[in-house]
Design an enzyme around this catalytic site. Structure first.
Site, mmCIF file in Angstrom:
data_model
loop_
_atom_site.group_PDB
_atom_site.id
_atom_site.type_symbol
_atom_site.label_atom_id
_atom_site.label_comp_id
_atom_site.label_asym_id
_atom_site.label_seq_id
_atom_site.Cartn_x
_atom_site.Cartn_y
_atom_site.Cartn_z
ATOM 1 N N GLU A 173 -1.872 2.608 -6.198
ATOM 2 C CA GLU A 173 -3.192 1.846 -5.920
ATOM 3 C C GLU A 173 -3.865 3.081 -5.207
ATOM 4 O O GLU A 173 -3.658 3.866 -4.685
ATOM 5 C CB GLU A 173 -2.576 0.907 -4.596
ATOM 6 C CG GLU A 173 -1.809 -0.183 -5.079
ATOM 7 C CD GLU A 173 -2.145 -1.587 -4.272
ATOM 8 O OE1 GLU A 173 -3.266 -1.656 -3.456
ATOM 9 O OE2 GLU A 173 -1.365 -2.368 -4.206
ATOM 10 N N CYS A 219 -9.405 6.379 -0.843
ATOM 11 C CA CYS A 219 -8.032 6.569 -0.412
ATOM 12 C C CYS A 219 -7.188 6.536 -1.293
ATOM 13 O O CYS A 219 -7.135 5.824 -2.339
ATOM 14 C CB CYS A 219 -7.946 5.092 0.435
ATOM 15 S SG CYS A 219 -6.395 4.764 1.351
ATOM 16 N N CYS A 257 6.970 4.245 -1.029
ATOM 17 C CA CYS A 257 7.043 5.190 0.327
ATOM 18 C C CYS A 257 8.420 4.786 0.651
ATOM 19 O O CYS A 257 8.921 3.949 0.830
ATOM 20 C CB CYS A 257 6.023 4.729 1.063
ATOM 21 S SG CYS A 257 6.085 5.894 2.614
ATOM 22 N N CYS A 286 8.104 1.806 7.465
ATOM 23 C CA CYS A 286 7.609 1.334 8.923
ATOM 24 C C CYS A 286 7.357 -0.115 8.571
ATOM 25 O O CYS A 286 7.170 -0.659 7.687
ATOM 26 C CB CYS A 286 6.163 2.297 8.837
ATOM 27 S SG CYS A 286 6.299 3.931 8.929
ATOM 28 N N CYS A 304 4.323 -1.967 7.669
ATOM 29 C CA CYS A 304 3.481 -1.700 6.114
ATOM 30 C C CYS A 304 3.858 -2.169 5.216
ATOM 31 O O CYS A 304 5.051 -2.053 4.599
ATOM 32 C CB CYS A 304 3.505 -0.104 6.532
ATOM 33 S SG CYS A 304 2.641 0.499 4.893
ATOM 34 N N CYS A 310 -5.832 -1.089 5.127
ATOM 35 C CA CYS A 310 -4.418 -0.164 5.424
ATOM 36 C C CYS A 310 -3.439 -1.162 5.514
ATOM 37 O O CYS A 310 -3.163 -2.369 6.034
ATOM 38 C CB CYS A 310 -4.844 0.343 6.847
ATOM 39 S SG CYS A 310 -6.149 1.214 6.774
HETATM 40 N N1 SAH Z 1 2.467 7.678 5.218
HETATM 41 C C1 SAH Z 1 1.026 8.249 5.863
HETATM 42 C C2 SAH Z 1 0.071 7.723 4.907
HETATM 43 C C3 SAH Z 1 -0.300 6.339 4.708
HETATM 44 S S1 SAH Z 1 -1.656 5.902 5.985
HETATM 45 C C4 SAH Z 1 0.910 7.740 7.177
HETATM 46 O O1 SAH Z 1 1.954 6.945 7.513
HETATM 47 O O2 SAH Z 1 0.253 8.018 7.866
HETATM 48 C C5 SAH Z 1 -1.437 4.214 5.967
HETATM 49 C C6 SAH Z 1 -2.321 4.021 7.218
HETATM 50 O O3 SAH Z 1 -2.171 2.514 7.407
HETATM 51 C C7 SAH Z 1 -1.612 4.519 8.633
HETATM 52 O O4 SAH Z 1 -2.436 4.837 9.411
HETATM 53 C C8 SAH Z 1 -0.612 3.346 8.806
HETATM 54 O O5 SAH Z 1 -0.318 3.295 10.048
HETATM 55 C C9 SAH Z 1 -1.613 2.000 8.675
HETATM 56 N N2 SAH Z 1 -1.047 0.875 8.410
HETATM 57 C C10 SAH Z 1 -0.026 0.607 7.757
HETATM 58 N N3 SAH Z 1 0.438 -0.779 7.724
HETATM 59 C C11 SAH Z 1 -0.743 -1.382 8.472
HETATM 60 C C12 SAH Z 1 -0.995 -2.672 8.841
HETATM 61 N N4 SAH Z 1 -0.266 -3.634 8.287
HETATM 62 N N5 SAH Z 1 -2.034 -2.742 9.358
HETATM 63 C C13 SAH Z 1 -2.979 -1.889 9.724
HETATM 64 N N6 SAH Z 1 -2.693 -0.450 9.441
HETATM 65 C C14 SAH Z 1 -1.652 -0.276 8.803
#
Ligand code: SAH
Length: 345
Positions: free
Chosen positions: A96, A109, A116, A120, A123, A335
């Site tokens: 994506e 982006c 990944c 987390c 996410c 995000c």
């Molecule tokens: N792996 C890296 C790059 C991905 S960034 C990192 O984690 O920084 C993805 C961004 O989206 C990160 O800031 C993450 O915290 C945010 N994110 C992930 N899941 C989310 C959600 N459900 N709602 C809002 N932001 C989210």
């Protein structure tokens, strides 16, 4: 004339001198390198066969050489103009990419991996698991694809798509260098976001890039962070923040911290106070991201009032803070909503 190897590396990502060497290895004059460079980076050539300034006979010998461009598999436009792309790579994998337009910016982006491995908890990308790292050309391609589709110059790039860029640091850095040198995007307009991998932020600092480093912090203490980010168990908050301080010292660039606000989990005033205490004394900025819902977990987005209280607590403690409402929510392009499992839909 030297035979072209069908397995040769895709050309996207190569510099002008590298392309010039390559054409000369094919028995062609050096000026063909400049032509190739312009067709790849400015004219958006998808295959060498399209390069009509090349002699026909040579073009026919180059059929197996790939520039390294993806195809658009699916495209969804959100009501705010954000466009989500599913791009198909040479091996059939799908990633994506998101194009985020405003009046005077076009931000892309980009993904750095297929899937990944960080998992987390909040996410969507992590829920689908990890498939592989992206190659340099597969990262650069995402930017060219959005630029061509919008017919407008990309001004900003954020490595906030699928994947953890510091687990694919060599290719991510090579892509940054190419995007800066060959696509003409200022390093200061490029943000690399990481959840933090032990030792890698310090190593990135050694490269002396002028990019912005964003660190996904999401928690104000170690045990909360471990609860949200499994990899934090092997990386203490102190160690992560110490690398961030060193990054600021080494590069002169401030670090930006991302903090997804999860109602009742990490958004209480006590968390804000704890966070402010950790961030005191070095140049940084906090980006609060109200949680975007995903199916697998039942976190809630805090109310505007809860968010404002969190902001106030940080501001009272002189922490620079902004709230970033994600764009593209109704196209699942926001995000944390990028995922492998939905890609075939
Ligand atoms: N792996 C890296 C790059 C991905 S960034 C990192 O984690 O920084 C993805 C961004 O989206 C990160 O800031 C993450 O915290 C945010 N994110 C992930 N899941 C989310 C959600 N459900 N709602 C809002 N932001 C989210």
């Amino acid at each position: 004339m030297i035979a072209v190897q069908p397995t040769s590396k895709p050309l996207l990502g190569a510099s002008l001198p590298e392309l010039t060497d390559w054409v000369q290895q094919q028995g062609q004059p050096a000026y063909r390198g400049k032509q190739l460079y312009q067709w790849i980076y400015q004219k958006g050539a998808k295959s060498l066969g399209e390069i009509t300034v090349f002699p026909k006979q040579w073009r026919s010998q180059l059929e197996d050489v790939s520039i390294g461009r993806s195809t658009i598999h699916y495209r969804a436009v959100a009501s705010d103009g954000t466009v989500k792309y599913l791009l198909k790579l040479a091996d059939g994998q799908i990633i994506e990419t998101v194009g985020i337009p405003t009046r005077d910016r076009l931000t892309v982006c980009v993904s750095s991996q297929v899937g990944c491995p960080m998992a987390c908890d909040f996410c969507a990308t992590g829920k689908g698991g990890f498939i592989r790292n992206l190659e340099t050309h597969e990262i650069v391609d995402q930017v060219l694809t959005v630029q061509e589709d919008f017919d407008r110059r990309v001004s900003h790039i954020v490595f906030m798509g699928m994947g953890e860029p510091l687990l694919n640091a060599e290719n991510a850095i090579a892509a940054i260098i190419c995007l800066n040198r060959d696509v003409g995007i200022g390093q200061r307009m490029i943000t690399l976001s990481t959840v933090g991998i032990p030792g890698r932020i310090r190593k990135l600092a050694e490269r002396q890039l002028q990019i912005t480093l964003a660190v996904s912090l999401h928690a104000s203490n170690q045990s909360l962070r471990e609860q949200l980010i499994p990899s934090a168990k092997a990386y203490s908050l102190e160690a992560l923040l110490s690398e961030c301080r060193d990054y600021v010292k080494a590069t002169g660039r401030r670090v930006s911290f991302e903090y997804v606000l999860l109602s009742g989990v990490n958004d209480l005033p006590t968390h804000a106070i704890e966070l402010a205490n950790h961030l005191r004394g070095f140049q940084n900025h906090v980006n609060l991201i109200p949680y975007n819902p995903i199916n697998e977990v039942d976190y809630q987005r805090p109310s505007p009032q809860q968010i404002q209280t969190f902001v106030d607590e940080l501001e009272q403690r002189k922490i620079a803070v902004s709230v970033r409402y994600s764009r593209g929510l109704d196209a699942d392009a926001a995000c944390g909503q990028l995922r492998a499992s939905k890609l075939e839909s």
